[in-house]
Design a protein around this motif. Structure first.
Motif, PDB file in Angstrom:
ATOM      1  N   ALA A   1       0.813  -1.222   0.000  1.00  0.00           N
ATOM      2  CA  ALA A   1       0.000   0.000   0.000  1.00  0.00           C
ATOM      3  C   ALA A   1       0.847   1.273   0.000  1.00  0.00           C
ATOM      4  O   ALA A   1       0.308   2.367   0.157  1.00  0.00           O
ATOM      5  N   GLY A   2       2.168   1.117  -0.156  1.00  0.00           N
ATOM      6  CA  GLY A   2       3.028   2.289  -0.230  1.00  0.00           C
ATOM      7  C   GLY A   2       3.689   2.684   1.069  1.00  0.00           C
ATOM      8  O   GLY A   2       4.300   3.757   1.164  1.00  0.00           O
ATOM      9  N   GLY A   3       3.584   1.835   2.083  1.00  0.00           N
ATOM     10  CA  GLY A   3       4.209   2.143   3.360  1.00  0.00           C
ATOM     11  C   GLY A   3       5.654   1.691   3.425  1.00  0.00           C
ATOM     12  O   GLY A   3       6.198   1.127   2.476  1.00  0.00           O
ATOM     13  N   ARG A   4       6.279   1.937   4.570  1.00  0.00           N
ATOM     14  CA  ARG A   4       7.667   1.547   4.800  1.00  0.00           C
ATOM     15  C   ARG A   4       7.725   0.576   5.968  1.00  0.00           C
ATOM     16  O   ARG A   4       6.807   0.477   6.769  1.00  0.00           O
ATOM     17  N   LEU A   5       8.853  -0.114   6.067  1.00  0.00           N
ATOM     18  CA  LEU A   5       9.142  -1.001   7.188  1.00  0.00           C
ATOM     19  C   LEU A   5      10.197  -0.320   8.047  1.00  0.00           C
ATOM     20  O   LEU A   5      11.286  -0.005   7.567  1.00  0.00           O
ATOM     21  N   VAL A   6       9.856  -0.053   9.308  1.00  0.00           N
ATOM     22  CA  VAL A   6      10.755   0.665  10.215  1.00  0.00           C
ATOM     23  C   VAL A   6      11.112  -0.242  11.383  1.00  0.00           C
ATOM     24  O   VAL A   6      10.235  -0.651  12.157  1.00  0.00           O
ATOM     25  N   TYR A   7      12.391  -0.580  11.515  1.00  0.00           N
ATOM     26  CA  TYR A   7      12.873  -1.378  12.643  1.00  0.00           C
ATOM     27  C   TYR A   7      13.395  -0.434  13.716  1.00  0.00           C
ATOM     28  O   TYR A   7      14.134   0.516  13.414  1.00  0.00           O
ATOM     29  N   VAL A   8      13.058  -0.691  14.973  1.00  0.00           N
ATOM     30  CA  VAL A   8      13.544   0.169  16.054  1.00  0.00           C
ATOM     31  C   VAL A   8      13.917  -0.686  17.265  1.00  0.00           C
ATOM     32  O   VAL A   8      13.215  -1.634  17.621  1.00  0.00           O
TER      33      VAL A   8
ATOM     34  N   ALA B   1      19.639  -5.748  19.991  1.00  0.00           N
ATOM     35  CA  ALA B   1      18.387  -5.798  19.235  1.00  0.00           C
ATOM     36  C   ALA B   1      18.347  -4.714  18.167  1.00  0.00           C
ATOM     37  O   ALA B   1      17.926  -4.952  17.030  1.00  0.00           O
ATOM     38  N   GLY B   2      18.781  -3.510  18.516  1.00  0.00           N
ATOM     39  CA  GLY B   2      18.794  -2.418  17.548  1.00  0.00           C
ATOM     40  C   GLY B   2      19.770  -2.673  16.416  1.00  0.00           C
ATOM     41  O   GLY B   2      19.487  -2.370  15.250  1.00  0.00           O
ATOM     42  N   ARG B   3      20.935  -3.247  16.768  1.00  0.00           N
ATOM     43  CA  ARG B   3      21.924  -3.554  15.720  1.00  0.00           C
ATOM     44  C   ARG B   3      21.414  -4.642  14.777  1.00  0.00           C
ATOM     45  O   ARG B   3      21.652  -4.593  13.566  1.00  0.00           O
ATOM     46  N   LEU B   4      20.705  -5.628  15.314  1.00  0.00           N
ATOM     47  CA  LEU B   4      20.126  -6.663  14.457  1.00  0.00           C
ATOM     48  C   LEU B   4      19.044  -6.076  13.549  1.00  0.00           C
ATOM     49  O   LEU B   4      18.893  -6.491  12.398  1.00  0.00           O
ATOM     50  N   GLY B   5      18.304  -5.094  14.055  1.00  0.00           N
ATOM     51  CA  GLY B   5      17.317  -4.413  13.227  1.00  0.00           C
ATOM     52  C   GLY B   5      17.970  -3.655  12.092  1.00  0.00           C
ATOM     53  O   GLY B   5      17.495  -3.667  10.953  1.00  0.00           O
ATOM     54  N   ALA B   6      19.091  -2.980  12.383  1.00  0.00           N
ATOM     55  CA  ALA B   6      19.822  -2.242  11.351  1.00  0.00           C
ATOM     56  C   ALA B   6      20.382  -3.200  10.305  1.00  0.00           C
ATOM     57  O   ALA B   6      20.354  -2.919   9.100  1.00  0.00           O
ATOM     58  N   LEU B   7      20.899  -4.345  10.760  1.00  0.00           N
ATOM     59  CA  LEU B   7      21.411  -5.354   9.828  1.00  0.00           C
ATOM     60  C   LEU B   7      20.293  -5.868   8.938  1.00  0.00           C
ATOM     61  O   LEU B   7      20.466  -6.013   7.709  1.00  0.00           O
ATOM     62  N   GLU B   8      19.150  -6.149   9.527  1.00  0.00           N
ATOM     63  CA  GLU B   8      18.014  -6.649   8.756  1.00  0.00           C
ATOM     64  C   GLU B   8      17.571  -5.639   7.700  1.00  0.00           C
ATOM     65  O   GLU B   8      17.288  -5.999   6.554  1.00  0.00           O
TER      66      GLU B   8
ATOM     67  N   VAL C   1      16.013   2.428  13.156  1.00  0.00           N
ATOM     68  CA  VAL C   1      16.166   3.444  14.202  1.00  0.00           C
ATOM     69  C   VAL C   1      16.780   2.742  15.406  1.00  0.00           C
ATOM     70  O   VAL C   1      16.232   1.760  15.901  1.00  0.00           O
ATOM     71  N   ILE C   2      17.919   3.255  15.878  1.00  0.00           N
ATOM     72  CA  ILE C   2      18.591   2.623  17.007  1.00  0.00           C
ATOM     73  C   ILE C   2      18.935   3.672  18.063  1.00  0.00           C
ATOM     74  O   ILE C   2      19.302   4.813  17.726  1.00  0.00           O
ATOM     75  N   ALA C   3      18.788   3.312  19.304  1.00  0.00           N
ATOM     76  CA  ALA C   3      19.128   4.232  20.397  1.00  0.00           C
ATOM     77  C   ALA C   3      20.598   4.606  20.316  1.00  0.00           C
ATOM     78  O   ALA C   3      21.457   3.738  20.234  1.00  0.00           O
ATOM     79  N   GLY C   4      20.877   5.897  20.307  1.00  0.00           N
ATOM     80  CA  GLY C   4      22.250   6.358  20.206  1.00  0.00           C
ATOM     81  C   GLY C   4      22.656   6.693  18.795  1.00  0.00           C
ATOM     82  O   GLY C   4      23.751   7.220  18.567  1.00  0.00           O
ATOM     83  N   GLY C   5      21.796   6.365  17.811  1.00  0.00           N
ATOM     84  CA  GLY C   5      22.100   6.714  16.432  1.00  0.00           C
ATOM     85  C   GLY C   5      23.137   5.792  15.801  1.00  0.00           C
ATOM     86  O   GLY C   5      23.509   4.762  16.365  1.00  0.00           O
TER      87      GLY C   5
END
Length: 312
Positions: free
Chosen positions: A68-75, A80-87, A105-109
């Motif tokens: 539908a035109g949306g995005r997938l946002v991992y946070v 856990a945040g690093r695995l989201g960024a890798l994914e 999106v990961i805590a600490g940027g």
């Protein structure tokens, strides 16, 4: 917007639970330590398999939102945040997606990808602000990831996602009690239970394995639903490098009886899109009509061309 925790110290209790199999770990030779670790990793795989229904529902939600035109946002935070960024990075590469469609999106940027950012993990304001910077929208699906109790950062991020009316998936190894506060903000909760780590608090082990497997299973299932594959062949290839071009040629030759040279010419006529080339070949249409067929059939190649011999 962020809510505070109702269980002070709960995270440390979850993280520091001792595994009875590790009682004599420091006395064992390296090969025995490795054996024990690998055996425990198998428990993580079982924990993910036990949540197949919830993961399947999450995958369908991802597919629907992306279609539908949306995005997938991992946070997430920490491991856990690093695995989201890798994914996020691997989804873009594996499925030929525009980087803007899968965001992390990961805590600490970004610097937290290589360094611990414990202060950011405990900062709900940062969770809110980073989600604002990501410009989360109602058509997006946000996947919150936790390897322990829901942190203030993650709770604030999920609260903001809910405020923006985005769909929310919560993937956690915290155990059900620790998820009670965050769960009302989530449309789907995938509560993994890999059990205590061999090294107490080291969530890069079983929890990390469970999270990575769950993430890749969800996203892969979602992109299969979106027609990125035909059987086990990745057909939605858009080559941007010489290696990618060779990969596209292999896909087309595998699902047709064309030579490499013929496949290359067809892919060029298709604007560099392997799936489009396959539709042109099997439906005997030009590129414009092939595009229409792909849209009409929601990107599903099999719905257009039927069952093909994967060996060409």
């Amino acid at each position: 917007m962020a809510r505070s925790h109702s269980r002070p110290g709960g995270d440390s209790l979850l993280r520091d639970e001792e595994n009875p199999r590790a009682a004599m770990l420091d006395t064992l030779p390296p090969e025995e330590v490795v054996k024990l670790l690998v055996e425990e990793e198998a428990v993580a795989v079982k924990a993910v398999r036990a949540r197949s229904a919830a993961l399947g529902a999450a995958a369908q939600l991802m597919a629907d939102k992306l279609a539908a035109g949306g995005r997938l946002v991992y946070v997430g935070t920490g491991t856990a945040g690093r695995l989201g960024a890798l994914e996020a990075a691997e989804c873009v590469e594996a499925f030929g997606l525009p980087p803007s469609l899968v965001v992390s999106v990961i805590a600490g940027g970004p610097h937290a990808l290589a360094r611990v950012a414990e202060a950011a993990r405990e900062n709900p304001r940062e969770g809110d602000q980073r989600m604002r910077r990501a410009a989360v929208r109602p058509q997006d699906v946000v996947c919150g990831i936790s390897d322990g109790e829901i942190s203030p950062f993650l709770q604030a991020a999920l609260d903001y996602a809910r405020f923006r009316r985005a769909s929310i998936i919560l993937l956690s190894c915290a155990g059900a009690p620790a998820n009670l506060e965050a769960a009302p903000a989530a449309d789907i909760v995938v509560d993994l239970a890999p059990g205590p780590e061999m090294i107490a608090g080291c969530t890069r082990l079983k929890a990390g394995t469970a999270i990575k497997l769950a993430l890749e299973s969800m996203s892969t299932a979602a992109f299969v639903r979106l027609g990125k594959t035909y059987g086990g062949v990745m057909v939605d290839v858009r080559p941007t490098t010489p290696g990618g071009w060779q990969r596209a040629i292999r896909v087309v030759t595998r699902l047709t009886k064309l030579s490499d040279e013929e496949a290359s010419k067809l892919i060029k006529k298709a604007g560099g899109r392997a799936k489009l080339a396959l539709v042109m070949y099997h439906a005997r249409v030009n590129a414009a009509r092939a595009k229409e067929l792909i849209v009409e059939h929601k990107g599903l190649l099999r719905a257009i061309v039927g069952d093909l011999d994967p060996l060409g």
